[in-house]
Design a protein around this motif. Structure first.
Motif, short mmCIF file in Angstrom:
data_model
loop_
_atom_site.label_atom_id
_atom_site.label_comp_id
_atom_site.label_asym_id
_atom_site.label_seq_id
_atom_site.Cartn_x
_atom_site.Cartn_y
_atom_site.Cartn_z
N GLU A 47 39.42 41.35 35.02
CA GLU A 47 38.31 41.90 34.23
C GLU A 47 36.96 41.73 34.91
OE1 GLU A 47 38.11 40.79 30.11
OE2 GLU A 47 40.27 40.45 30.05
N LEU A 48 36.91 40.89 35.93
CA LEU A 48 35.63 40.58 36.57
C LEU A 48 35.27 41.63 37.61
CD1 LEU A 48 36.03 36.74 37.06
CD2 LEU A 48 35.00 37.97 35.13
N ASP A 49 33.98 41.78 37.82
CA ASP A 49 33.47 42.73 38.81
C ASP A 49 33.44 42.06 40.18
OD1 ASP A 49 32.35 44.97 39.97
OD2 ASP A 49 30.31 44.48 39.35
N PRO A 55 41.96 45.80 40.56
CA PRO A 55 41.79 44.57 39.79
C PRO A 55 43.02 43.69 40.02
CG PRO A 55 41.27 46.48 38.45
CD PRO A 55 41.88 47.00 39.73
N GLN A 56 42.81 42.37 40.10
CA GLN A 56 43.93 41.52 40.48
C GLN A 56 43.97 40.23 39.68
OE1 GLN A 56 42.23 39.56 44.54
NE2 GLN A 56 42.87 41.68 44.69
N GLY A 87 37.93 39.82 46.32
CA GLY A 87 39.33 39.53 46.04
C GLY A 87 40.16 39.47 47.31
N LEU A 88 41.45 39.33 47.12
CA LEU A 88 42.39 39.25 48.23
C LEU A 88 43.01 40.60 48.53
CD1 LEU A 88 44.17 35.99 47.07
CD2 LEU A 88 42.56 36.22 48.97
N GLN A 132 47.11 49.33 37.33
CA GLN A 132 45.95 48.85 36.58
C GLN A 132 45.55 47.46 37.06
OE1 GLN A 132 47.53 49.39 32.49
NE2 GLN A 132 45.57 50.44 32.17
N VAL A 133 46.56 46.62 37.34
CA VAL A 133 46.32 45.26 37.80
C VAL A 133 47.35 44.92 38.87
CG1 VAL A 133 46.23 42.81 37.17
CG2 VAL A 133 45.43 44.54 35.54
N GLN A 134 46.87 44.44 40.00
CA GLN A 134 47.75 43.97 41.07
C GLN A 134 47.95 42.46 40.88
OE1 GLN A 134 46.01 44.17 44.98
NE2 GLN A 134 48.01 44.03 45.99
#
Length: 174
Positions: A47-49, A55-56, A87-88, A132-134
């Motif tokens: 959820e963070l920018d 998004p992960q 992120g990674l 949507q999310v990794q």
């Protein structure tokens, strides 16, 4: 963010889960337990920018009795991500100059796919199949594994781990 769907997906693959702690920027730390291993995950990082391809969320699985190690590795990586707002990318080698777990030979991490779960675990997808999310797995690495990854690259390191099948969930391995 699809928090209920993400919690459901984590539970489907990692079994019984419970909230352990709330970390920086309201990211939650969850503990899941299967007969084969214990996993700690973030919930809310996506959820963070932060700068990331998708998004992960993070997960680290270890042998039973090594809960503190997995929680520490997830917390540490989350702190690094939040500090840099970056992120990674999987695969990504994250070396350390010294052991990152006391009394172990773990001197780095590989951001990768989970070694014991199928590919469906790696991403939460919408009904159209878009990611949507990794979900990025943090694999603890020994100095020899880190050195190999630095010399040959992340893909070669993943191939080596697949070929040699070391007990990657055991943070006390040599």
């Amino acid at each position: 963010m699809p928090a209920p769907r993400l919690t459901e997906q984590l539970g489907r693959f990692l079994d019984e889960g419970r909230l352990e702690d709330t970390l920086q920027r309201d990211v939650q730390l969850w503990r899941f337990e299967r007969p084969e291993f214990v996993s700690f995950t973030t919930l809310g990082l996506s959820e963070l920018d932060i700068a990331a391809l998708k998004p992960q969320e993070l997960v680290c699985s270890v042998e039973h009795g090594q809960d503190g190690a997995a929680a520490h590795l997830v917390r540490s990586m989350l702190e690094m991500i939040l500090e840099t707002d970056r992120g990674l990318i999987a695969p990504q080698l994250v070396p350390a100059p010294e052991p990152i777990l006391a009394d172990t030979r773990i001197t780095g991490l590989l951001a990768s796919s989970h070694p014991y779960l199928d590919e469906a675990f790696e991403a939460l997808r919408d009904p159209a199949g878009r990611v949507q999310v990794q979900i990025i797995t943090l694999l603890p690495l020994t100095r020899a594994e880190v050195d190999h990854g630095q010399r040959a690259g992340e893909d070669a390191l993943e191939a080596l781990l697949e070929d040699t099948d070391p007990p990657v969930l055991d943070v006390t391995r040599t």
